[in-house]
Write a protein that holds these residues in place. Structure first.
Motif, PDB file in Angstrom:
ATOM      1  N   PHE A   1       0.825  -1.210   0.000  1.00 45.86           N
ATOM      2  CA  PHE A   1       0.000   0.000   0.000  1.00 45.86           C
ATOM      3  C   PHE A   1       0.857   1.258   0.000  1.00 45.86           C
ATOM      4  CE2 PHE A   1      -3.248  -3.025   1.263  1.00 45.86           C
ATOM      5  CZ  PHE A   1      -4.385  -2.531   0.633  1.00 45.86           C
ATOM      6  N   VAL A   2       1.855   1.311   0.850  1.00 52.34           N
ATOM      7  CA  VAL A   2       2.663   2.539   0.906  1.00 52.34           C
ATOM      8  C   VAL A   2       3.484   2.702  -0.370  1.00 52.34           C
ATOM      9  CG1 VAL A   2       2.704   2.574   3.417  1.00 52.34           C
ATOM     10  CG2 VAL A   2       4.554   1.453   2.206  1.00 52.34           C
ATOM     11  N   ASN A   3       3.885   1.578  -0.999  1.00 51.12           N
ATOM     12  CA  ASN A   3       4.572   1.683  -2.294  1.00 51.12           C
ATOM     13  C   ASN A   3       3.690   2.363  -3.329  1.00 51.12           C
ATOM     14  OD1 ASN A   3       6.711   0.312  -1.170  1.00 51.12           O
ATOM     15  ND2 ASN A   3       6.290  -1.628  -2.189  1.00 51.12           N
ATOM     16  N   ALA A   4       2.366   2.172  -3.184  1.00 50.71           N
ATOM     17  CA  ALA A   4       1.406   2.776  -4.112  1.00 50.71           C
ATOM     18  C   ALA A   4       0.949   4.151  -3.647  1.00 50.71           C
ATOM     19  CB  ALA A   4       0.195   1.854  -4.272  1.00 50.71           C
TER      20      ALA A   4
ATOM     21  N   ALA B   1       4.934 -10.866   0.593  1.00 49.59           N
ATOM     22  CA  ALA B   1       3.809 -10.139  -0.008  1.00 49.59           C
ATOM     23  C   ALA B   1       4.236  -8.888  -0.747  1.00 49.59           C
ATOM     24  CB  ALA B   1       2.798  -9.782   1.078  1.00 49.59           C
ATOM     25  N   ASN B   2       5.370  -8.307  -0.381  1.00 52.37           N
ATOM     26  CA  ASN B   2       5.843  -7.106  -1.070  1.00 52.37           C
ATOM     27  C   ASN B   2       6.607  -7.440  -2.341  1.00 52.37           C
ATOM     28  OD1 ASN B   2       7.681  -8.128   1.034  1.00 52.37           O
ATOM     29  ND2 ASN B   2       9.111  -6.600   0.258  1.00 52.37           N
ATOM     30  N   VAL B   3       6.773  -8.729  -2.632  1.00 49.73           N
ATOM     31  CA  VAL B   3       7.526  -9.153  -3.819  1.00 49.73           C
ATOM     32  C   VAL B   3       6.654  -9.948  -4.788  1.00 49.73           C
ATOM     33  CG1 VAL B   3       9.469 -10.546  -4.649  1.00 49.73           C
ATOM     34  CG2 VAL B   3       9.707  -9.184  -2.552  1.00 49.73           C
ATOM     35  N   MET B   4       5.906 -10.921  -4.274  1.00 52.16           N
ATOM     36  CA  MET B   4       5.152 -11.825  -5.141  1.00 52.16           C
ATOM     37  C   MET B   4       4.022 -11.096  -5.858  1.00 52.16           C
ATOM     38  SD  MET B   4       6.631 -14.755  -4.946  1.00 52.16           S
ATOM     39  CE  MET B   4       5.445 -15.978  -5.474  1.00 52.16           C
ATOM     40  N   LYS B   5       3.857 -11.421  -7.148  1.00 54.43           N
ATOM     41  CA  LYS B   5       2.872 -10.722  -7.978  1.00 54.43           C
ATOM     42  C   LYS B   5       1.432 -11.179  -7.729  1.00 54.43           C
ATOM     43  CE  LYS B   5       3.243 -10.022 -12.303  1.00 54.43           C
ATOM     44  NZ  LYS B   5       3.386 -10.258 -13.753  1.00 54.43           N
ATOM     45  N   LEU B   6       1.247 -12.428  -7.349  1.00 52.08           N
ATOM     46  CA  LEU B   6      -0.099 -12.988  -7.322  1.00 52.08           C
ATOM     47  C   LEU B   6      -0.927 -12.483  -6.150  1.00 52.08           C
ATOM     48  CD1 LEU B   6      -2.211 -14.995  -8.420  1.00 52.08           C
ATOM     49  CD2 LEU B   6      -1.151 -16.745  -6.983  1.00 52.08           C
ATOM     50  N   LEU B   7      -2.201 -12.206  -6.430  1.00 51.59           N
ATOM     51  CA  LEU B   7      -3.191 -11.944  -5.399  1.00 51.59           C
ATOM     52  C   LEU B   7      -4.447 -12.744  -5.749  1.00 51.59           C
ATOM     53  CD1 LEU B   7      -4.222 -10.385  -2.908  1.00 51.59           C
ATOM     54  CD2 LEU B   7      -5.002  -8.601  -4.477  1.00 51.59           C
ATOM     55  N   GLU B   8      -4.738 -13.754  -4.941  1.00 52.57           N
ATOM     56  CA  GLU B   8      -5.991 -14.490  -5.109  1.00 52.57           C
ATOM     57  C   GLU B   8      -7.104 -13.682  -4.434  1.00 52.57           C
ATOM     58  OE1 GLU B   8      -5.704 -19.285  -5.451  1.00 52.57           O
ATOM     59  OE2 GLU B   8      -5.209 -18.462  -3.510  1.00 52.57           O
ATOM     60  N   VAL B   9      -8.068 -13.264  -5.227  1.00 49.08           N
ATOM     61  CA  VAL B   9      -9.193 -12.493  -4.693  1.00 49.08           C
ATOM     62  C   VAL B   9     -10.350 -13.465  -4.515  1.00 49.08           C
ATOM     63  CG1 VAL B   9     -10.762 -10.566  -5.101  1.00 49.08           C
ATOM     64  CG2 VAL B   9      -8.373 -10.413  -5.849  1.00 49.08           C
ATOM     65  N   VAL B  10     -10.701 -13.736  -3.259  1.00 46.14           N
ATOM     66  CA  VAL B  10     -11.674 -14.788  -2.955  1.00 46.14           C
ATOM     67  C   VAL B  10     -13.057 -14.164  -2.776  1.00 46.14           C
ATOM     68  CG1 VAL B  10     -12.222 -16.752  -1.501  1.00 46.14           C
ATOM     69  CG2 VAL B  10      -9.831 -16.080  -1.846  1.00 46.14           C
TER      70      VAL B  10
ATOM     71  N   THR C   1     -13.791  -3.232  -6.796  1.00 47.79           N
ATOM     72  CA  THR C   1     -12.849  -2.330  -6.122  1.00 47.79           C
ATOM     73  C   THR C   1     -11.525  -3.021  -5.845  1.00 47.79           C
ATOM     74  OG1 THR C   1     -14.649  -1.084  -5.093  1.00 47.79           O
ATOM     75  CG2 THR C   1     -12.477  -0.906  -4.069  1.00 47.79           C
ATOM     76  N   VAL C   2     -11.601  -4.242  -5.323  1.00 45.39           N
ATOM     77  CA  VAL C   2     -10.368  -4.967  -4.987  1.00 45.39           C
ATOM     78  C   VAL C   2      -9.588  -5.327  -6.249  1.00 45.39           C
ATOM     79  CG1 VAL C   2      -9.445  -7.081  -3.959  1.00 45.39           C
ATOM     80  CG2 VAL C   2     -11.239  -5.789  -2.778  1.00 45.39           C
ATOM     81  N   MET C   3     -10.284  -5.669  -7.326  1.00 50.38           N
ATOM     82  CA  MET C   3      -9.583  -5.971  -8.578  1.00 50.38           C
ATOM     83  C   MET C   3      -8.851  -4.730  -9.104  1.00 50.38           C
ATOM     84  SD  MET C   3      -9.972  -9.194  -9.185  1.00 50.38           S
ATOM     85  CE  MET C   3      -9.620  -9.442 -10.930  1.00 50.38           C
TER      86      MET C   3
ATOM     87  N   LYS D   1      -3.335  -1.162  -8.871  1.00 48.87           N
ATOM     88  CA  LYS D   1      -2.591  -0.065  -8.254  1.00 48.87           C
ATOM     89  C   LYS D   1      -1.454  -0.591  -7.390  1.00 48.87           C
ATOM     90  CE  LYS D   1      -3.276   4.401  -6.055  1.00 48.87           C
ATOM     91  NZ  LYS D   1      -4.261   5.393  -5.560  1.00 48.87           N
ATOM     92  N   LEU D   2      -1.681  -1.748  -6.765  1.00 51.31           N
ATOM     93  CA  LEU D   2      -0.642  -2.368  -5.938  1.00 51.31           C
ATOM     94  C   LEU D   2       0.354  -3.167  -6.778  1.00 51.31           C
ATOM     95  CD1 LEU D   2      -2.727  -3.693  -2.895  1.00 51.31           C
ATOM     96  CD2 LEU D   2      -1.652  -1.457  -3.213  1.00 51.31           C
ATOM     97  N   LYS D   3       0.162  -3.165  -8.116  1.00 53.43           N
ATOM     98  CA  LYS D   3       1.016  -3.897  -9.068  1.00 53.43           C
ATOM     99  C   LYS D   3       0.974  -5.403  -8.824  1.00 53.43           C
ATOM    100  CE  LYS D   3       4.035   0.028  -9.971  1.00 53.43           C
ATOM    101  NZ  LYS D   3       5.409   0.571 -10.006  1.00 53.43           N
TER     102      LYS D   3
END
Length: 695
Positions: free
Chosen positions: A311-314, A434-443, A455-457, A462-464
């Protein structure tokens, strides 16, 4: 119109207008040819400028035409460039935003070029297993020099135009909009008898043959699984050794040769799969989204700290909550250390370190996070712990706040049910670190609101992060599949393999890390806790006991304690085969009455990969994943599956689904491999019967 035409002060201005990136589709290519032809026939026009609308020159080929006849239909890009080069009136490119792939090739086909200093310049085709097919490997070395061009072509990386100022690629590089300067330059050169063409420039590089030979060896050593980088070297070599037209033919032949390789098919599949993953059929693109100006993260451990860094990176402020001051201080110190290390590598400045740390607000009170727009819990993976957290969040968070859980296996619907606002609850499964890996599973829970999902997608971008939607089940997409993968790995130890053999076989296949090294890195105690829960919830699922004994008898939790499936020296991640583990395996085989056999690397790879495929079929049948390509995205971005194989489902397509099913049926005859699991899923049987592939 995708190529708009107007005349300004005797200069024909051709503006590409094909949002979002001015892709060079057939209509745009045709429009450029028609505009240049029209300008040459108009006596009132003295010169031509090509520019891009929306502050972008061109992102290259239009992905909407990929794999369609329109892609190569005349006029193809090579035809367009021939028209530009042969224009009697000078053609100037005004490059702003990006000039990528075919967009850069188009600019290089112009006689002159003016660029905005921050414009991003690249030939990224190698990242799709291809090389530039419209003269990029021939013109770029002539315009920026052999070494710089080869680096750009082989890496596919973008560079800002200002770094190429002073080369023949750009006649002028300036701050701001390049169009006025391009129009002025066009008027200035309009009276010249002859205009420069990139193709006419001689490449002058001392000992080019030796340099190219060294480059070829370097590329072969660093990217042995990928044919495209070597072919890039071959094409650039032709630019030095052959006449332009002959070299151009070689480039074109190499392009078509690469386009049919499994590696290119895999990389192109991954490219489109990532984009398809953003499409949720019942959530329209214009779904209103909730504004995210402030985030909160509960838990300052490894996962919570990593999530907060995203988040802070964004540029989004984060309130970081812990229950104990010591844990909060330790988490903040770890975050600062991560940023300091990044600064030491030159990736960010010390000023940026302080800016990012300034966006973190530590707290030990739930009341302090009540105004956050989204809160993500990253606490211990136990339902009773998460239940308590979400009951508290339900009481303190403002209405409309998104309540997200970072659980990797637990039931999101059950978590949502402890609140009075289940529509606001969603799973956001980040992957460690979490600050490195690209994947985000949105459940997506049963009651998750569409605007929350949308919104989360959008937030993921934005979080890359690369976001993939999953339904609710134990382990979601990735971990549910990897459980079958690790079960098969354990069975093979019982049957005769060693951890090093299993890991070595799958790593030679291309995985970043084998199952036993992966378990040691994650912590063998985590898998142990999950299995204890499985024994109660899924008594029908068979597990070998070796992994349990590893913890119960020897407390070998992995790298964090210096011993797991392997031994580790302090401060060194190198996996060293363990005599203690080898003896444990020998003793266990005697305990279960197994006679060791020789297991081939081919069997190891097939059992591991096809276990992913079979479980993925069940996931698709149940609607947990939207499409097979989403599963590939999960494994490419979160589990180290080799990119040049395209993910487990694409690899199965390449292997042949009939062959995959035959292999599964052979594994089902092995009593030690859990025969029930190896019954091919109904989806696989249906696709084989219909002669279809995963999509």
């Amino acid at each position: 119109m995708t190529a708009e035409y107007r005349v300004e002060s005797g200069v024909a201005v051709v503006t590409l207008n094909n949002p979002p990136v001015n892709g060079l589709n057939h209509a745009t290519r045709q429009g450029i040819v028609e505009a240049v032809t029209k300008a040459n026939q108009d006596d009132a026009v003295r010169a031509i400028v090509i520019t891009g609308g929306s502050k972008i020159f061109s992102g290259g080929a239009d992905i909407r035409e990929f794999n369609t006849p329109r892609m190569s239909q005349a006029p193809h890009l090579g035809n367009v460039i021939e028209v530009l080069e042969s224009s009697a009136k000078p053609v100037v490119a005004a490059v702003s935003g990006t000039a990528m792939g075919g967009g850069l090739e188009l600019a290089m086909g112009c006689h002159y070029r003016v660029a905005a200093a921050q414009a991003q310049i690249a030939l990224p085709e190698v990242k799709l297993g291809l090389l530039p097919g419209a003269g990029g490997t021939q013109r770029l070395p002539r315009l920026v020099g052999l070494e710089a061009a080869l680096n750009m072509i082989v890496s596919g990386d973008a560079v800002p135009a200002k770094k190429l100022a002073g080369t023949k690629l750009f006649d002028e590089v300036l701050e701001g909009d390049p169009l006025p300067a391009a129009i002025a330059l066009a008027g200035k050169v309009a009276g010249a008898e002859k205009h420069p063409r990139a193709r006419d420039i001689r490449i002058d590089f001392p000992e080019a043959e030796g340099y190219l030979g060294w480059a070829r060896m370097t590329v072969a050593a660093t990217a042995p699984q990928y044919p495209a980088p070597l072919r890039c070297v071959d094409a650039v070599t032709a630019a030095v050794t052959d006449k332009f037209d002959a070299a151009l033919k070689k480039e074109f032949a190499y392009f078509h040769e690469l386009s049919v390789t499994p590696e290119s098919r895999a990389l192109r599949h991954a490219f489109f799969a990532e984009r398809a993953a953003q499409n949720i059929p019942d959530v329209p693109a214009d779904t209103p989204i909730r504004e995210i100006k402030l985030a909160a993260v509960i838990g300052a451990g490894t996962m919570g700290g990593g999530i907060a860094m995203n988040f802070v990176n964004a540029g989004i402020p984060v309130k970081l909550l812990e229950m104990k001051q010591e844990a909060l201080d330790r988490g903040l110190a770890t975050i600062r250390k991560n940023y300091e290390n990044t600064a030491k590598k030159g990736r960010i400045t010390q000023e940026q370190v302080e800016e990012r740390m300034g966006l973190l607000q530590p707290t030990m009170s739930y009341d302090d996070i009540a105004d956050a727009d989204i809160v993500i819990e990253a606490v211990f993976e136990r339902f009773d712990v998460k239940e308590q957290v979400f009951q508290t969040l339900d009481k303190v968070m403002k209405q409309g706040a998104i309540l997200a859980t970072n659980t990797s296996t637990l039931d999101v619907d059950r978590i949502a049910a402890v609140t009075a606002r289940p529509q606001d609850v969603i799973g956001t499964h980040f992957f460690s670190p979490a600050n490195v890996m690209k994947l985000l599973e949105v459940v997506r829970g049963e009651k998750t609101a569409k605007d929350v999902l949308a919104t989360v997608m959008k937030l993921a971008k934005k979080l890359k992060k690369t976001a993939v939607v999953s339904g609710v089940c134990d382990g979601f997409i990735g971990n549910r599949m990897v459980e079958q993968y690790t079960r098969q790995a354990g069975f093979m130890l019982e049957e005769g393999a060693t951890p090093a053999q299993v890991d070595g076989a799958i790593e030679r296949f291309g995985f970043a890390m084998g199952p036993f090294r992966m378990s040691d890195l994650a912590g063998n105690d985590i898998g142990y806790d999950i299995r204890q829960r499985r024994y109660q919830e899924r008594p029908d699922m068979h597990y070998g006991k070796l992994a349990d004994y590893l913890i119960e008898k020897f407390d070998r939790k992995g790298q964090k304690v210096g011993k797991g499936w392997y031994d580790y020296k302090p401060g060194d991640r190198k996996a060293i085969p363990s005599a203690e583990v080898e003896q444990l395996i020998v003793d266990y085989r005697k305990e279960v009455g197994t006679t060791p056999r020789k297991i081939s690397d081919a069997e190891i790879v097939q059992r591991l990969v096809f276990s992913l495929v079979n479980e993925a079929c069940h996931i698709l049948e149940e609607g947990i994943a939207l499409r097979a390509s989403d599963i590939d995205v999960v494994y490419l971005t979160g589990y180290g599956f080799p990119a040049y194989r395209g993910g487990p489902m694409q690899y199965a397509n390449e292997f042949g689904l009939y062959n995959v099913m035959q292999a599964m049926e052979s594994f089902a005859r092995n009593p030690h491999a859990d025969p029930a699991f190896w019954q091919p899923a109904p989806l696989l049987r249906r696709l084989v019967a219909e002669g279809k592939n995963f999509e």
